[in-house]
Motif scaffolding. Structure first.
Motif, PDB file in Angstrom:
ATOM      1  N   ALA A 120      -0.272 -16.603 -25.500  1.00  0.00           N
ATOM      2  CA  ALA A 120      -1.653 -16.118 -25.532  1.00  0.00           C
ATOM      3  C   ALA A 120      -2.221 -16.168 -26.948  1.00  0.00           C
ATOM      4  CB  ALA A 120      -1.720 -14.698 -24.978  1.00  0.00           C
ATOM      5  N   ALA A 121      -1.389 -15.802 -27.932  1.00  0.00           N
ATOM      6  CA  ALA A 121      -1.851 -15.831 -29.318  1.00  0.00           C
ATOM      7  C   ALA A 121      -2.155 -17.261 -29.762  1.00  0.00           C
ATOM      8  CB  ALA A 121      -0.793 -15.212 -30.232  1.00  0.00           C
ATOM      9  N   LYS A 122      -1.303 -18.217 -29.386  1.00  0.00           N
ATOM     10  CA  LYS A 122      -1.543 -19.620 -29.739  1.00  0.00           C
ATOM     11  C   LYS A 122      -2.791 -20.166 -29.037  1.00  0.00           C
ATOM     12  CE  LYS A 122       2.091 -20.434 -32.394  1.00  0.00           C
ATOM     13  NZ  LYS A 122       1.923 -20.778 -33.832  1.00  0.00           N
ATOM     14  N   GLN A 123      -2.999 -19.753 -27.784  1.00  0.00           N
ATOM     15  CA  GLN A 123      -4.185 -20.201 -27.059  1.00  0.00           C
ATOM     16  C   GLN A 123      -5.457 -19.697 -27.728  1.00  0.00           C
ATOM     17  OE1 GLN A 123      -3.036 -18.691 -23.208  1.00  0.00           O
ATOM     18  NE2 GLN A 123      -2.492 -20.720 -22.429  1.00  0.00           N
ATOM     19  N   ALA A 124      -5.423 -18.445 -28.193  1.00  0.00           N
ATOM     20  CA  ALA A 124      -6.580 -17.886 -28.891  1.00  0.00           C
ATOM     21  C   ALA A 124      -6.828 -18.627 -30.203  1.00  0.00           C
ATOM     22  CB  ALA A 124      -6.366 -16.400 -29.151  1.00  0.00           C
ATOM     23  N   ALA A 125      -5.735 -18.946 -30.918  1.00  0.00           N
ATOM     24  CA  ALA A 125      -5.882 -19.678 -32.175  1.00  0.00           C
ATOM     25  C   ALA A 125      -6.438 -21.079 -31.929  1.00  0.00           C
ATOM     26  CB  ALA A 125      -4.535 -19.758 -32.889  1.00  0.00           C
ATOM     27  N   ALA A 126      -5.991 -21.733 -30.863  1.00  0.00           N
ATOM     28  CA  ALA A 126      -6.487 -23.068 -30.526  1.00  0.00           C
ATOM     29  C   ALA A 126      -7.979 -23.023 -30.181  1.00  0.00           C
ATOM     30  CB  ALA A 126      -5.697 -23.650 -29.363  1.00  0.00           C
ATOM     31  N   ALA A 127      -8.388 -21.992 -29.447  1.00  0.00           N
ATOM     32  CA  ALA A 127      -9.805 -21.867 -29.081  1.00  0.00           C
ATOM     33  C   ALA A 127     -10.673 -21.700 -30.326  1.00  0.00           C
ATOM     34  CB  ALA A 127      -9.990 -20.683 -28.138  1.00  0.00           C
ATOM     35  N   LYS A 128     -10.205 -20.929 -31.297  1.00  0.00           N
ATOM     36  CA  LYS A 128     -10.957 -20.750 -32.537  1.00  0.00           C
ATOM     37  C   LYS A 128     -11.068 -22.072 -33.307  1.00  0.00           C
ATOM     38  CE  LYS A 128      -9.990 -15.838 -33.340  1.00  0.00           C
ATOM     39  NZ  LYS A 128      -9.338 -14.846 -34.238  1.00  0.00           N
ATOM     40  N   LEU A 129      -9.970 -22.806 -33.357  1.00  0.00           N
ATOM     41  CA  LEU A 129      -9.997 -24.102 -34.049  1.00  0.00           C
ATOM     42  C   LEU A 129     -10.935 -25.080 -33.352  1.00  0.00           C
ATOM     43  CD1 LEU A 129      -6.257 -24.643 -35.061  1.00  0.00           C
ATOM     44  CD2 LEU A 129      -8.197 -24.330 -36.596  1.00  0.00           C
ATOM     45  N   GLU A 130     -10.932 -25.079 -32.020  1.00  0.00           N
ATOM     46  CA  GLU A 130     -11.824 -25.976 -31.283  1.00  0.00           C
ATOM     47  C   GLU A 130     -13.289 -25.642 -31.562  1.00  0.00           C
ATOM     48  OE1 GLU A 130     -10.387 -25.353 -27.363  1.00  0.00           O
ATOM     49  OE2 GLU A 130      -8.704 -26.757 -27.577  1.00  0.00           O
ATOM     50  N   ALA A 131     -13.597 -24.338 -31.676  1.00  0.00           N
ATOM     51  CA  ALA A 131     -14.964 -23.925 -32.005  1.00  0.00           C
ATOM     52  C   ALA A 131     -15.333 -24.361 -33.421  1.00  0.00           C
ATOM     53  CB  ALA A 131     -15.107 -22.414 -31.864  1.00  0.00           C
ATOM     54  N   ARG A 132     -14.391 -24.222 -34.351  1.00  0.00           N
ATOM     55  CA  ARG A 132     -14.645 -24.672 -35.726  1.00  0.00           C
ATOM     56  C   ARG A 132     -14.853 -26.179 -35.779  1.00  0.00           C
ATOM     57  NH1 ARG A 132      -9.879 -22.913 -39.372  1.00  0.00           N
ATOM     58  NH2 ARG A 132     -10.992 -24.334 -40.770  1.00  0.00           N
ATOM     59  N   LEU A 133     -14.057 -26.906 -34.996  1.00  0.00           N
ATOM     60  CA  LEU A 133     -14.162 -28.368 -34.982  1.00  0.00           C
ATOM     61  C   LEU A 133     -15.536 -28.804 -34.480  1.00  0.00           C
ATOM     62  CD1 LEU A 133     -12.660 -31.069 -35.382  1.00  0.00           C
ATOM     63  CD2 LEU A 133     -11.920 -30.905 -32.998  1.00  0.00           C
ATOM     64  N   THR A 134     -16.038 -28.135 -33.461  1.00  0.00           N
ATOM     65  CA  THR A 134     -17.352 -28.464 -32.909  1.00  0.00           C
ATOM     66  C   THR A 134     -18.456 -28.210 -33.933  1.00  0.00           C
ATOM     67  OG1 THR A 134     -16.603 -27.924 -30.677  1.00  0.00           O
ATOM     68  CG2 THR A 134     -18.972 -27.948 -31.038  1.00  0.00           C
ATOM     69  N   ALA A 135     -18.309 -27.111 -34.697  1.00  0.00           N
ATOM     70  CA  ALA A 135     -19.356 -26.740 -35.658  1.00  0.00           C
ATOM     71  C   ALA A 135     -19.262 -27.497 -36.981  1.00  0.00           C
ATOM     72  CB  ALA A 135     -19.281 -25.232 -35.918  1.00  0.00           C
ATOM     73  N   GLU A 136     -18.095 -28.034 -37.294  1.00  0.00           N
ATOM     74  CA  GLU A 136     -17.870 -28.668 -38.597  1.00  0.00           C
ATOM     75  C   GLU A 136     -18.616 -30.000 -38.712  1.00  0.00           C
ATOM     76  OE1 GLU A 136     -17.301 -29.122 -42.133  1.00  0.00           O
ATOM     77  OE2 GLU A 136     -16.100 -27.421 -41.400  1.00  0.00           O
ATOM     78  N   LYS A 137     -19.256 -30.218 -39.852  1.00  0.00           N
ATOM     79  CA  LYS A 137     -20.013 -31.456 -40.099  1.00  0.00           C
ATOM     80  C   LYS A 137     -19.271 -32.445 -40.998  1.00  0.00           C
ATOM     81  CE  LYS A 137     -23.454 -29.712 -37.772  1.00  0.00           C
ATOM     82  NZ  LYS A 137     -23.665 -30.153 -36.371  1.00  0.00           N
ATOM     83  N   GLN A 138     -18.427 -31.917 -41.891  1.00  0.00           N
ATOM     84  CA  GLN A 138     -17.771 -32.785 -42.865  1.00  0.00           C
ATOM     85  C   GLN A 138     -16.561 -33.482 -42.230  1.00  0.00           C
ATOM     86  OE1 GLN A 138     -16.902 -31.040 -46.678  1.00  0.00           O
ATOM     87  NE2 GLN A 138     -18.735 -29.732 -46.632  1.00  0.00           N
ATOM     88  N   PHE A 139     -16.488 -34.802 -42.437  1.00  0.00           N
ATOM     89  CA  PHE A 139     -15.432 -35.599 -41.808  1.00  0.00           C
ATOM     90  C   PHE A 139     -14.040 -35.158 -42.251  1.00  0.00           C
ATOM     91  CE2 PHE A 139     -12.548 -39.268 -41.902  1.00  0.00           C
ATOM     92  CZ  PHE A 139     -12.535 -39.579 -40.563  1.00  0.00           C
ATOM     93  N   ASN A 140     -13.867 -34.944 -43.564  1.00  0.00           N
ATOM     94  CA  ASN A 140     -12.525 -34.581 -44.056  1.00  0.00           C
ATOM     95  C   ASN A 140     -12.074 -33.232 -43.497  1.00  0.00           C
ATOM     96  OD1 ASN A 140     -14.498 -33.302 -45.634  1.00  0.00           O
ATOM     97  ND2 ASN A 140     -13.098 -33.060 -47.376  1.00  0.00           N
ATOM     98  N   ARG A 141     -13.017 -32.307 -43.311  1.00  0.00           N
ATOM     99  CA  ARG A 141     -12.654 -31.018 -42.718  1.00  0.00           C
ATOM    100  C   ARG A 141     -12.305 -31.188 -41.240  1.00  0.00           C
ATOM    101  NH1 ARG A 141     -10.594 -27.555 -43.737  1.00  0.00           N
ATOM    102  NH2 ARG A 141     -11.734 -25.832 -42.766  1.00  0.00           N
ATOM    103  N   LYS A 142     -13.015 -32.091 -40.547  1.00  0.00           N
ATOM    104  CA  LYS A 142     -12.687 -32.367 -39.144  1.00  0.00           C
ATOM    105  C   LYS A 142     -11.265 -32.905 -39.010  1.00  0.00           C
ATOM    106  CE  LYS A 142     -17.214 -33.267 -37.018  1.00  0.00           C
ATOM    107  NZ  LYS A 142     -17.028 -32.488 -35.771  1.00  0.00           N
ATOM    108  N   VAL A 143     -10.887 -33.801 -39.912  1.00  0.00           N
ATOM    109  CA  VAL A 143      -9.534 -34.366 -39.894  1.00  0.00           C
ATOM    110  C   VAL A 143      -8.492 -33.267 -40.076  1.00  0.00           C
ATOM    111  CG1 VAL A 143      -7.920 -35.878 -41.130  1.00  0.00           C
ATOM    112  CG2 VAL A 143     -10.263 -36.647 -40.674  1.00  0.00           C
ATOM    113  N   GLU A 144      -8.765 -32.346 -41.009  1.00  0.00           N
ATOM    114  CA  GLU A 144      -7.829 -31.247 -41.284  1.00  0.00           C
ATOM    115  C   GLU A 144      -7.695 -30.321 -40.072  1.00  0.00           C
ATOM    116  OE1 GLU A 144      -7.711 -27.324 -44.190  1.00  0.00           O
ATOM    117  OE2 GLU A 144      -8.730 -29.147 -44.901  1.00  0.00           O
ATOM    118  N   ILE A 145      -8.838 -29.983 -39.463  1.00  0.00           N
ATOM    119  CA  ILE A 145      -8.804 -29.098 -38.294  1.00  0.00           C
ATOM    120  C   ILE A 145      -8.105 -29.775 -37.122  1.00  0.00           C
ATOM    121  CG2 ILE A 145     -10.243 -27.884 -36.590  1.00  0.00           C
ATOM    122  CD1 ILE A 145     -12.344 -27.549 -38.843  1.00  0.00           C
ATOM    123  N   ASN A 146      -8.347 -31.081 -36.949  1.00  0.00           N
ATOM    124  CA  ASN A 146      -7.673 -31.820 -35.876  1.00  0.00           C
ATOM    125  C   ASN A 146      -6.160 -31.785 -36.047  1.00  0.00           C
ATOM    126  OD1 ASN A 146      -9.078 -32.956 -33.647  1.00  0.00           O
ATOM    127  ND2 ASN A 146     -10.243 -34.249 -35.050  1.00  0.00           N
TER     128      ASN A 146
END
Length: 221
Positions: A181-207
């Motif tokens: 459950a904790a990992k699922q919550a962390a993944a959901a937060k990362l997916e939200a950050r990935l959607t909002a992120e504009k910078q390519f290098n940050r997208k690569v890091e989050i991915n």
């Protein structure tokens, strides 16, 4: 995995006793906000069954002297876990809840055990719910067990969405589900950050972080 968690409870174990909210309040000392949740969400509480040496002829164990089945009739199709936790706090025994709403029943329970540090206190885990089921459906008999602790373990596992691994204890299975459950919550937060992120290098890091967490999720499943 299809969870069942609703059984043809033995008629000799029937209690059928209404539980007044005032008695829950007296034992659990809820806040005014929690009492308001009771009023808004809970129509009635019934102590439906008691699974004990006297009622089902299985020996008790120190960790499981008996198992209670509480039926909670709801005003809404959902209930706050804090309400269930309050009821659990008022009863120093393992409880299986059957939530009832408009002709359907949902089993939900949290693993409850005596504290390792203080045997007169109880430790309550996270709540796990099986799917809602239509009332009137045929239900299986209780699983076979040698004692009440073994029966409780089998009944609790029926509430869990992820099956046990070979030889895995119930406590280890529940720890794995908490980590999941904790990992699922962390993944959901990362997916939200990935959607909002504009910078390519940050997208690569989050991915990259997402790939790591998804690998860990697969291992936990």
């Amino acid at each position: 995995m299809t969870t069942q968690a609703l059984f043809a409870w033995p008629p000799q174990a029937a209690v059928g006793r209404p539980v007044a909210k005032s008695k829950i309040y007296a034992h659990a000392k809820p806040t005014a906000a929690l009492r308001a949740l009771f009023v808004a969400q809970v129509e009635s509480i019934t102590w439906a069954y008691k699974l004990s040496p006297e009622t089902i002829n299985l020996p008790a164990k120190p960790a499981v002297p008996e198992i209670e089945v509480f039926e909670v009739t709801l005003k809404l199709p959902d209930v706050s876990h804090s309400v269930l936790r309050c009821i659990d706090k008022a009863m120093p025994r393992p409880i299986l809840f059957n939530l009832r709403f408009e002709g359907k029943t949902q089993p939900i329970a949290a693993y409850k055990r005596p504290s390792d540090a203080a045997g007169d206190q109880w430790v309550l885990g996270d709540y796990h719910a099986a799917p809602w089921q239509e009332d009137g459906e045929a239900r299986p008999a209780l699983p076979l067990a040698l004692d009440l602790q073994g029966l409780y373990g089998q009944l609790m596992r029926q509430h869990l969405a992820v099956p046990a691994r070979a030889g895995e204890s119930l406590r280890d299975q529940l720890d794995r589900l908490a980590a999941l459950a904790a990992k699922q919550a962390a993944a959901a937060k990362l997916e939200a950050r990935l959607t909002a992120e504009k910078q390519f290098n940050r997208k690569v890091e989050i991915n990259a972080q997402l790939r790591t967490i998804r690998t860990e999720l697969e291992a936990l499943m």
